[in-house]
Design a protein around this motif. Sequence first.
Motif, mmCIF file in Angstrom:
data_model
loop_
_atom_site.group_PDB
_atom_site.id
_atom_site.type_symbol
_atom_site.label_atom_id
_atom_site.label_comp_id
_atom_site.label_asym_id
_atom_site.label_seq_id
_atom_site.Cartn_x
_atom_site.Cartn_y
_atom_site.Cartn_z
ATOM 1 N N ASP A 1 -1.377 -10.466 6.552
ATOM 2 C CA ASP A 1 -0.343 -9.745 7.294
ATOM 3 C C ASP A 1 0.323 -8.757 6.341
ATOM 4 O O ASP A 1 0.732 -9.130 5.244
ATOM 5 N N ALA A 2 0.422 -7.507 6.765
ATOM 6 C CA ALA A 2 0.952 -6.464 5.883
ATOM 7 C C ALA A 2 2.000 -5.642 6.611
ATOM 8 O O ALA A 2 1.841 -5.285 7.780
ATOM 9 N N GLU A 3 3.081 -5.327 5.911
ATOM 10 C CA GLU A 3 4.133 -4.446 6.404
ATOM 11 C C GLU A 3 3.792 -3.008 6.035
ATOM 12 O O GLU A 3 2.910 -2.750 5.205
ATOM 13 N N PRO A 4 4.459 -2.028 6.632
ATOM 14 C CA PRO A 4 4.165 -0.623 6.347
ATOM 15 C C PRO A 4 4.284 -0.306 4.854
ATOM 16 O O PRO A 4 5.172 -0.790 4.158
ATOM 17 N N GLY A 5 3.380 0.524 4.364
ATOM 18 C CA GLY A 5 3.354 0.931 2.958
ATOM 19 C C GLY A 5 1.926 0.947 2.444
ATOM 20 O O GLY A 5 0.964 0.728 3.174
ATOM 21 N N TRP A 6 1.788 1.195 1.163
ATOM 22 C CA TRP A 6 0.458 1.246 0.552
ATOM 23 C C TRP A 6 -0.099 -0.164 0.407
ATOM 24 O O TRP A 6 0.533 -1.024 -0.173
ATOM 25 N N LEU A 7 -1.326 -0.386 0.915
ATOM 26 C CA LEU A 7 -1.981 -1.675 0.740
ATOM 27 C C LEU A 7 -2.793 -1.676 -0.556
ATOM 28 O O LEU A 7 -2.802 -2.658 -1.298
ATOM 29 N N TYR A 8 -3.502 -0.579 -0.814
ATOM 30 C CA TYR A 8 -4.151 -0.419 -2.114
ATOM 31 C C TYR A 8 -4.184 1.071 -2.425
ATOM 32 O O TYR A 8 -4.036 1.910 -1.545
ATOM 33 N N ARG A 9 -4.400 1.355 -3.711
ATOM 34 C CA ARG A 9 -4.388 2.747 -4.166
ATOM 35 C C ARG A 9 -5.745 3.136 -4.732
ATOM 36 O O ARG A 9 -6.456 2.317 -5.310
ATOM 37 N N GLN A 10 -6.073 4.384 -4.554
ATOM 38 C CA GLN A 10 -7.323 4.929 -5.073
ATOM 39 C C GLN A 10 -7.411 4.693 -6.582
ATOM 40 O O GLN A 10 -6.422 4.791 -7.309
ATOM 41 N N GLU A 11 -8.614 4.316 -7.022
ATOM 42 C CA GLU A 11 -8.970 4.071 -8.416
ATOM 43 C C GLU A 11 -8.523 2.703 -8.917
ATOM 44 O O GLU A 11 -8.838 2.340 -10.045
ATOM 45 N N GLU A 12 -7.802 1.927 -8.119
ATOM 46 C CA GLU A 12 -7.592 0.542 -8.500
ATOM 47 C C GLU A 12 -8.923 -0.212 -8.419
ATOM 48 O O GLU A 12 -9.851 0.207 -7.723
ATOM 49 N N GLU A 13 -9.021 -1.294 -9.129
ATOM 50 C CA GLU A 13 -10.260 -2.069 -9.125
ATOM 51 C C GLU A 13 -10.576 -2.526 -7.697
ATOM 52 O O GLU A 13 -9.751 -3.162 -7.040
ATOM 53 N N PRO A 14 -11.767 -2.218 -7.182
ATOM 54 C CA PRO A 14 -12.110 -2.545 -5.788
ATOM 55 C C PRO A 14 -12.496 -4.020 -5.634
ATOM 56 O O PRO A 14 -13.661 -4.385 -5.717
ATOM 57 N N ARG A 15 -11.513 -4.845 -5.307
ATOM 58 C CA ARG A 15 -11.738 -6.285 -5.274
ATOM 59 C C ARG A 15 -11.778 -6.865 -3.874
ATOM 60 O O ARG A 15 -12.140 -8.018 -3.692
ATOM 61 N N TRP A 16 -11.413 -6.045 -2.842
ATOM 62 C CA TRP A 16 -11.284 -6.610 -1.506
ATOM 63 C C TRP A 16 -11.864 -5.676 -0.450
ATOM 64 O O TRP A 16 -11.766 -4.456 -0.542
ATOM 65 N N LEU A 17 -12.461 -6.291 0.556
ATOM 66 C CA LEU A 17 -12.856 -5.588 1.773
ATOM 67 C C LEU A 17 -11.809 -5.893 2.835
ATOM 68 O O LEU A 17 -11.429 -7.057 3.024
ATOM 69 N N PHE A 18 -11.338 -4.860 3.538
ATOM 70 C CA PHE A 18 -10.297 -5.021 4.547
ATOM 71 C C PHE A 18 -10.852 -4.604 5.908
ATOM 72 O O PHE A 18 -11.416 -3.513 6.037
#
Length: 588
Positions: free
Chosen positions: A87-104
């Motif tokens: 569950d996520a509230e409004p805002g950035w969930l992940y940012r470009q160039e961060e380590e890609p650890r999750w599929l959403f």
Amino acid sequence: MSSDVSGDVSSSDGHSSVTGSLPPAEPGRGTESALQRHDQRVGDDPVHASHDSPRRLSPEELRTLFLFEHLSDSQLQRIAAAGRVLDAEPGWLYRQEEEPRWLFILLEGALALHHRTGDEDLELGRTRQRGVYAGAWEAYMGEQAPTGYNTSLRVLEPSRFFTMPAAEFGAAVREWFPMAVHLLAGLRIGLTETQRLTSARERLIALGSLTAGLTHELGNPAAALSRSVAQLREEVAALHHDLVRILPGGAQLAQARDDLAGRQGPAGNVLARADAEDALLEVLEDLGVGEIAALEEGSTVSGSSSRGLRDGNEAASEDADDAQQALLEELATTLAEHGARPEEIAALAGARAAGSAAEPGLEDGPGDGTAARGAAQAVVWLARTLAVDGLVAEAAAASARISALLASAGSYAQLDRAPTRWVDVRELIDASIDMLGAGAGRAPQGVSIVREYAEVPQVLAHAGELTQVWTNLLDNALDALAETPEREGRVIVRVGPDTLEGGVVVEVIDNGPGIDPEVLPRIFEPFVTTKGVGQGTGLGLDIAWRVVVQRHRGRLAVTSEPGRTVFRVWLPTDLGAVDPGEAQRHEP
């Protein structure tokens, strides 16, 4: 919105608050995403490290997502066991160039994908479509997968996602769909290359449009400049003619000017030029030209000199001497450039002195009085008239060059309309060398350009375009040699016939530092350059390749190592006799 859009995103001050498998984001942490901050706190497995009771999706629920709808029951059970609900509230969930650890995978809510372009945050699109996926979806590529997220994902309203660790998702895809993995990897590589080429071509098209617009807008003022310079030359000539008519002995001055205007001094021999200037300087000093001319002009320095001489001011006298010496050297240089001989100047001064002695109303000047004054006036007038003529000629040549460059730029904006004619490539190369060589002040000091020409047949070609090819190749060679001033630079331009295939071969060889081996395979691609920032556009060799290969059905190749770089051009004698497909097979 596509379910697998990738891109970049810039910094923002938004935050994402996530619950369920991830704890809330901390406020005031700038541009870090909630997942990044949480991963830093709990280690490598934020989902399983959470103290919350994570909710799972059942295999039946997973089958309602289009990504999983055709999986078997056992495959769905594996996915269900590996994933969690986020569950996520409004805002950035992940940012470009961060380590890609999750599929959403979006279950409900709304999201937007962003791409970073410079410092701007470009939104690629937004969606509420259930089942769209983002994040580490390329994990199936294993070690070849991107090392950072290709997009930034922003939650627009309270949303729910199904999340799965990238490593487990990638392993499942590789195990279940091995052939599809190869197909997708190949597709991704092909799309990346297509995007790169498309982007480059779009920039070329935009550059062509800009060039066409600029040449059109600059054409009118350039033409006006040419007309004005031509008219200026005529007016200056008329002014000289009218002036000498009202002067005693004016015909002699006019004849001397006309004689010297058609001459040229020893420009190629530095020692001979220096000797000529020294001889003329000696004659001018004997005539007292410097002192008389400075007094006639009423300059500040000469005025200070006369006051200083009266007051015994040595500093002012030294300044006057320096100014007079500079004036003499300037006059001597101008006269030497036009091949004037000391005896001619002395004879002209003598004739003018004789004519001035009888002129009424002139007060005596320094030195030999009125006669000396008249002689000095004649010599100064002659030198400065020649200097004005030279400046007008330079302006005319510069305006003609501007017009030629604009015409060339216009023809390159419409390459398909350029006419063909039979040409001798050696003449085109000579024109390029003249433009870039020492005569134009282009060749670095100590660099020699050597021509090694053999007899070659003429070729049917677009002359202006081939000239641009030679100009680009020579320009690159000269720039490379400028990077190594410690060595004696040498450019060899070799032209000869191809005895095997027919046609003409041109080689441009330099002994510069060579081309970086990593850049060499891409050297003919647009916007690839070995020059520093602001020194090159990366378009010269791309244009050269297109002109040689695509327009003339020839070949262009390069070999390079430290101390020797060779660009080799092969041109058919008749471009209409070459199979276009054969020419294209020689693409770099």
